[in-house]
Design a protein around this motif. Sequence first.
Motif, PDB file in Angstrom:
ATOM      1  N   UNK A   1       0.798  -1.226   0.000  1.00 55.16           N
ATOM      2  CA  UNK A   1       0.000   0.000   0.000  1.00 55.16           C
ATOM      3  C   UNK A   1       0.830   1.276   0.000  1.00 55.16           C
ATOM      4  N   UNK A   2       2.100   1.219  -0.355  1.00 55.77           N
ATOM      5  CA  UNK A   2       2.927   2.422  -0.295  1.00 55.77           C
ATOM      6  C   UNK A   2       2.452   3.505  -1.255  1.00 55.77           C
ATOM      7  N   UNK A   3       1.734   3.124  -2.278  1.00 64.35           N
ATOM      8  CA  UNK A   3       1.207   4.132  -3.204  1.00 64.35           C
ATOM      9  C   UNK A   3       0.148   5.004  -2.541  1.00 64.35           C
ATOM     10  N   UNK A   4      -0.316   4.610  -1.369  1.00 63.31           N
ATOM     11  CA  UNK A   4      -1.327   5.395  -0.659  1.00 63.31           C
ATOM     12  C   UNK A   4      -0.727   6.562   0.118  1.00 63.31           C
ATOM     13  N   UNK A   5       0.614   6.616   0.220  1.00 66.20           N
ATOM     14  CA  UNK A   5       1.253   7.592   1.102  1.00 66.20           C
ATOM     15  C   UNK A   5       2.000   8.675   0.331  1.00 66.20           C
ATOM     16  N   UNK A   6       2.060   9.854   0.959  1.00 70.13           N
ATOM     17  CA  UNK A   6       2.806  10.976   0.390  1.00 70.13           C
ATOM     18  C   UNK A   6       4.267  10.958   0.823  1.00 70.13           C
ATOM     19  N   UNK A   7       4.501  10.583   2.087  1.00 67.45           N
ATOM     20  CA  UNK A   7       5.853  10.567   2.648  1.00 67.45           C
ATOM     21  C   UNK A   7       6.143   9.220   3.297  1.00 67.45           C
ATOM     22  N   UNK A   8       7.396   8.802   3.238  1.00 64.95           N
ATOM     23  CA  UNK A   8       7.863   7.662   4.007  1.00 64.95           C
ATOM     24  C   UNK A   8       9.057   8.119   4.828  1.00 64.95           C
ATOM     25  N   UNK A   9       8.958   7.973   6.136  1.00 63.45           N
ATOM     26  CA  UNK A   9      10.061   8.297   7.038  1.00 63.45           C
ATOM     27  C   UNK A   9      10.823   7.008   7.340  1.00 63.45           C
ATOM     28  N   UNK A  10      12.132   7.038   7.164  1.00 66.94           N
ATOM     29  CA  UNK A  10      12.991   5.885   7.423  1.00 66.94           C
ATOM     30  C   UNK A  10      13.943   6.252   8.554  1.00 66.94           C
ATOM     31  N   UNK A  11      13.822   5.572   9.684  1.00 66.10           N
ATOM     32  CA  UNK A  11      14.649   5.895  10.852  1.00 66.10           C
ATOM     33  C   UNK A  11      15.536   4.706  11.197  1.00 66.10           C
ATOM     34  N   UNK A  12      16.724   4.718  10.650  1.00 67.54           N
ATOM     35  CA  UNK A  12      17.665   3.621  10.858  1.00 67.54           C
ATOM     36  C   UNK A  12      19.065   4.164  11.116  1.00 67.54           C
ATOM     37  N   UNK A  13      19.914   3.294  11.616  1.00 68.42           N
ATOM     38  CA  UNK A  13      21.305   3.645  11.855  1.00 68.42           C
ATOM     39  C   UNK A  13      21.792   3.250  13.238  1.00 68.42           C
ATOM     40  N   UNK A  14      20.893   3.333  14.226  1.00 64.15           N
ATOM     41  CA  UNK A  14      21.302   3.001  15.596  1.00 64.15           C
ATOM     42  C   UNK A  14      21.665   1.529  15.726  1.00 64.15           C
ATOM     43  N   UNK A  15      20.843   0.643  15.183  1.00 63.38           N
ATOM     44  CA  UNK A  15      21.151  -0.784  15.291  1.00 63.38           C
ATOM     45  C   UNK A  15      22.324  -1.176  14.392  1.00 63.38           C
ATOM     46  N   UNK A  16      22.460  -0.495  13.250  1.00 61.87           N
ATOM     47  CA  UNK A  16      23.620  -0.737  12.410  1.00 61.87           C
ATOM     48  C   UNK A  16      24.899  -0.388  13.168  1.00 61.87           C
ATOM     49  N   UNK A  17      24.841   0.688  13.905  1.00 64.10           N
ATOM     50  CA  UNK A  17      25.973   1.098  14.749  1.00 64.10           C
ATOM     51  C   UNK A  17      26.240   0.051  15.829  1.00 64.10           C
ATOM     52  N   UNK A  18      25.187  -0.403  16.503  1.00 65.85           N
ATOM     53  CA  UNK A  18      25.348  -1.373  17.568  1.00 65.85           C
ATOM     54  C   UNK A  18      25.875  -2.714  17.048  1.00 65.85           C
TER      55      UNK A  18
END
Length: 232
Positions: free
Chosen positions: A82-99
């Motif tokens: 259903x991603x076509x239903x959205x205007x924005x996608x927020x991606x919050x990553x990096x902390x676990x990659x760091x860990x």
Amino acid sequence: LDNTDYWVIIADYSQLFEGGNYLNNKKVVVYGDSTIARLGGLSYMDIVETTCNCKVTNRAVAGSAMNRGANNGVSLITASDDLTDYDFIFLAYGTNEWQMGLSRDDIRNDLLSLLSAVYSKNAKIEVIFVNPYYSYHVYGTNPANYNTKGMTIEVVNGIIQNELDIRNIPYIDFYHRSGCSAQNYTALLEDSGGGIYVHANNSFKKELAAIVAKGGNCRNFDKHIEEMLFSY
């Protein structure tokens, strides 16, 4: 005016977006780790939803990484229909990659896989990446805020931001904008046990929400959103 006169308009776009509301009446979907998930029943994106008059669907999962382990971003996004239903996608990553102590190449490749998964679902969706804020963790004999590869979370942010800059993808730079640091993290982050400080307390969540709502608080954000809003 005759043809020898000219008007020059100089706009401060950061003020424009802080005064306006780029999320007004928009539909937003969120993927990420526990730093943006509804830990303790509240995410800072819940506050954003209320203050910015937008609809937020939060699919962040504690422990999630971009492209590793269970419930990673690539697998979750690939499984969505259903991603076509959205205007924005927020991606919050990096902390676990760091860990995890991932290498520079691993972080870069995982980020590119994540972005590829998003655009394969909806090439027109506006991506906003949320970079990690300062976190405190001790790994064995490594000093605080260093992972098993000896990298700080600031270095991880730099790797991610470089790739986003190349692709003109806006990001919200919590690391430099939120004010969380080695001097004050105990007042802003909750102790998860054993002296591990990763998750924002409710007061800090309000500050993070305010940064997201203002929009202009990241290095390449204004130009990108300006182009989006004023394109024809």
